[in-house]
Design a protein around this motif. Sequence first.
Motif: not given
Length: 149
Positions: A37-48, A108-115, A124-130
């Motif tokens: 759920r956090r990952k879904e929200r982070q994609a929406q809030t990242a630009p802000y 709490w770290c990587l998904d927000p940073m990827i977004a 595209d986030s597919r071009h980012i690999t952990v």
Amino acid sequence: MEIEKRLAILQNTYAASVAEAVNTYDRLKELEAVVKRRKERQAQTAPYMNQQLGIESVEDVFYKLSEIYGCANWKVEKTGDDYVATATSCKLCALSKKMGGANPCSGWCLDPMIAMLSAAVKIDSRHITVESTLMKSDKCKMLINTKIE
């Protein structure tokens, strides 16, 4: 109290609070659902978030978040169209391990940073690999390919 000391106390308190929450979600068997759920929200809030923090580049994501949260010691290296970001220490991982071992990295770290990276440099986030995290390895390593195909 000096401002630097206050900031360090707030950073440590925040990391401990997140670590406690992650371990609580894990014990309740809800960590996976919360991370999703956090990952879904982070994609929406990242630009802000990027706008609020003045993030415009790959380097900005890592260095500004490190400065604000004082958590991981990120270093970023540019290699052609790619970036390699590595951290060899992280307060959040260390605290989470001490509090039970639940993994805080994605939610709490990587998904927000990827977004934030996806929004800042329009990739595209597919071009980012952990490649690795400090929860399971001796370093956290992220590969970012900014070449648009």
